[in-house]
Scaffold this active site. Structure first.
Site, PDB file in Angstrom:
ATOM      1  N   CYS A 177       0.863  -1.186   0.000  1.00  0.00           N
ATOM      2  CA  CYS A 177       0.000   0.000   0.000  1.00  0.00           C
ATOM      3  C   CYS A 177       0.895   1.231   0.000  1.00  0.00           C
ATOM      4  O   CYS A 177       1.893   1.256   0.724  1.00  0.00           O
ATOM      5  CB  CYS A 177      -0.889  -0.031   1.243  1.00  0.00           C
ATOM      6  SG  CYS A 177      -1.931   1.427   1.431  1.00  0.00           S
TER       7      CYS A 177
ATOM      8  N   GLU B 170      -8.914  -0.811  -2.533  1.00  0.00           N
ATOM      9  CA  GLU B 170      -9.189   0.632  -2.610  1.00  0.00           C
ATOM     10  C   GLU B 170     -10.533   0.974  -1.965  1.00  0.00           C
ATOM     11  O   GLU B 170     -10.652   1.997  -1.288  1.00  0.00           O
ATOM     12  CB  GLU B 170      -9.151   1.117  -4.066  1.00  0.00           C
ATOM     13  CG  GLU B 170      -7.819   0.888  -4.792  1.00  0.00           C
ATOM     14  CD  GLU B 170      -6.583   1.296  -4.000  1.00  0.00           C
ATOM     15  OE1 GLU B 170      -6.655   2.275  -3.232  1.00  0.00           O
ATOM     16  OE2 GLU B 170      -5.541   0.621  -4.130  1.00  0.00           O
TER      17      GLU B 170
HETATM   18  C1  4LI Z   1       6.414  -1.557 -11.168  1.00  0.00           C
HETATM   19  C2  4LI Z   1       5.822  -1.225 -12.378  1.00  0.00           C
HETATM   20  C3  4LI Z   1       5.490  -8.939  -4.706  1.00  0.00           C
HETATM   21  C4  4LI Z   1       5.375  -8.232  -3.501  1.00  0.00           C
HETATM   22  C5  4LI Z   1       4.403  -9.098  -5.549  1.00  0.00           C
HETATM   23  C6  4LI Z   1       5.675  -2.147 -10.151  1.00  0.00           C
HETATM   24  C7  4LI Z   1       4.489  -1.504 -12.586  1.00  0.00           C
HETATM   25  C8  4LI Z   1       4.137  -7.652  -3.148  1.00  0.00           C
HETATM   26  C9  4LI Z   1       3.171  -8.523  -5.219  1.00  0.00           C
HETATM   27  C10 4LI Z   1       4.329  -2.417 -10.328  1.00  0.00           C
HETATM   28  C11 4LI Z   1       3.033  -7.807  -4.005  1.00  0.00           C
HETATM   29  C12 4LI Z   1       3.747  -2.093 -11.558  1.00  0.00           C
HETATM   30  C13 4LI Z   1       1.516  -4.462  -5.893  1.00  0.00           C
HETATM   31  C14 4LI Z   1      -0.298  -4.454  -4.490  1.00  0.00           C
HETATM   32  C15 4LI Z   1       1.322  -6.078  -4.251  1.00  0.00           C
HETATM   33  C16 4LI Z   1       4.024  -6.906  -1.885  1.00  0.00           C
HETATM   34  C17 4LI Z   1      -1.273  -1.504  -4.928  1.00  0.00           C
HETATM   35  C18 4LI Z   1       4.301  -3.785  -8.285  1.00  0.00           C
HETATM   36  C19 4LI Z   1       2.539  -2.146  -8.674  1.00  0.00           C
HETATM   37  C20 4LI Z   1       3.430  -4.595  -7.423  1.00  0.00           C
HETATM   38  C21 4LI Z   1       1.598  -2.880  -7.794  1.00  0.00           C
HETATM   39  C22 4LI Z   1      -3.477  -2.543  -4.347  1.00  0.00           C
HETATM   40  C23 4LI Z   1      -2.408  -4.602  -3.260  1.00  0.00           C
HETATM   41  C24 4LI Z   1      -2.094  -2.788  -4.898  1.00  0.00           C
HETATM   42  C25 4LI Z   1       2.014  -8.722  -6.152  1.00  0.00           C
HETATM   43  C26 4LI Z   1       4.145  -7.033   0.554  1.00  0.00           C
HETATM   44  C27 4LI Z   1       0.342  -0.031  -3.891  1.00  0.00           C
HETATM   45  N1  4LI Z   1       0.365  -3.896  -5.507  1.00  0.00           N
HETATM   46  N2  4LI Z   1       2.018  -5.539  -5.270  1.00  0.00           N
HETATM   47  N3  4LI Z   1       0.164  -5.521  -3.823  1.00  0.00           N
HETATM   48  N4  4LI Z   1       3.549  -2.995  -9.265  1.00  0.00           N
HETATM   49  N5  4LI Z   1       2.216  -3.911  -6.962  1.00  0.00           N
HETATM   50  N6  4LI Z   1      -1.490  -3.905  -4.140  1.00  0.00           N
HETATM   51  N7  4LI Z   1       1.803  -7.212  -3.636  1.00  0.00           N
HETATM   52  N8  4LI Z   1       4.169  -7.624  -0.751  1.00  0.00           N
HETATM   53  N9  4LI Z   1      -0.457  -1.233  -3.910  1.00  0.00           N
HETATM   54  O1  4LI Z   1       3.719  -5.739  -1.890  1.00  0.00           O
HETATM   55  O2  4LI Z   1      -1.396  -0.760  -5.874  1.00  0.00           O
HETATM   56  S1  4LI Z   1      -4.020  -4.191  -3.919  1.00  0.00           S
HETATM   57 CL1  4LI Z   1       2.088  -2.410 -11.856  1.00  0.00          CL
HETATM   58 NI    NI Z   2      -3.600   1.060  -0.096  1.00  0.00          NI
END
Ligand code: 4LI
Ligand code: NI
Length: 188
Positions: free
Chosen positions: A110, A154
């Protein structure tokens, strides 16, 4: 343009409030808010923009995260995430959901949380959602996979709920009944 300095972090009381419904027609200010939120998630996924402006990547961001307690959020997934979905959701709601759950095997992150909090976050595997766009038109769609998870993450922000509230405090990696694990690689 929204920058990391504009994003409030865990401990800030706004993140624990229920945000207010938005009235239509949208004010110029509310419209700008929606556009700025979507711009943030798009820019944050662009390596050059993210580096230049020091943006943490995200697929979703909600208005209360920039200290505006209104029911608006933005989601953006492009081809690199294996999805293709971009939305600004005003007064969003879940109208129905699957019994089946889902969770990201890597846990959730987040923009308002600066530490990594390990654990499975149980979500509905599929949701049918309704929301309004900036023109005040209602739309309805079915989501699954990461978009469904992000929508729920969200929507939680609009209700003062943080993702870690859902993690089993006894055992963060306890098996979740009736759930599909989602192994998602993002960012490459
Ligand atoms: C760079 C370019 C590994 C760790 C994998 C990065 C483009 C975690 C995942 C991104 C994890 C993009 C994401 C969310 C997780 C972790 C959110 C990277 C953006 C990974 C989004 C809302 C939860 C959403 C899958 C603690 C800011 N986002 N990774 N969770 N990515 N991103 N969430 N989990 N472990 N959060 O964070 O936007 S729902 Cl797209
Ligand atoms: Ni959030």
């Amino acid at each position: 343009m929204i920058r990391m300095k504009d994003i409030i972090r865990e401990g800030h009381p706004t993140l624990r409030k229920r945000s207010e419904e938005v009235q239509f027609p949208l004010s110029q200010e509310d419209r700008k808010l929606g556009e700025d939120l979507l711009e943030y998630v798009i820019n944050s996924q662009d390596e050059e923009m993210a580096q230049k402006y020091d943006l943490r990547p995200g697929v979703g961001i909600a208005a209360p995260q920039i200290n505006v307690p209104k029911r608006i959020f933005a989601l953006h997934f492009d081809e690199s995430t294996g999805e293709n979905l971009s939305m600004i959701a005003v007064n969003p709601k879940i109208v129905s959901h699957s019994v089946e759950k889902a969770y990201l095997t890597s846990g959730e992150g987040c923009l308002s949380v600066d530490r990594s909090i390990p654990g499975y976050v149980p979500r509905y595997a599929r949701v049918t959602v309704k929301a309004f766009n900036l023109e005040g038109e209602e739309f309805k769609m079915r989501l699954k996979g990461l978009p469904a998870i992000a929508f729920q993450h969200e929507l939680d922000h609009l209700n003062g709920i943080m993702f870690f509230d859902h993690i089993n405090s006894q055992n963060p990696f306890a098996e979740i009944e009736n759930a599909t694990p989602i192994k998602q690689d993002l960012g490459e």
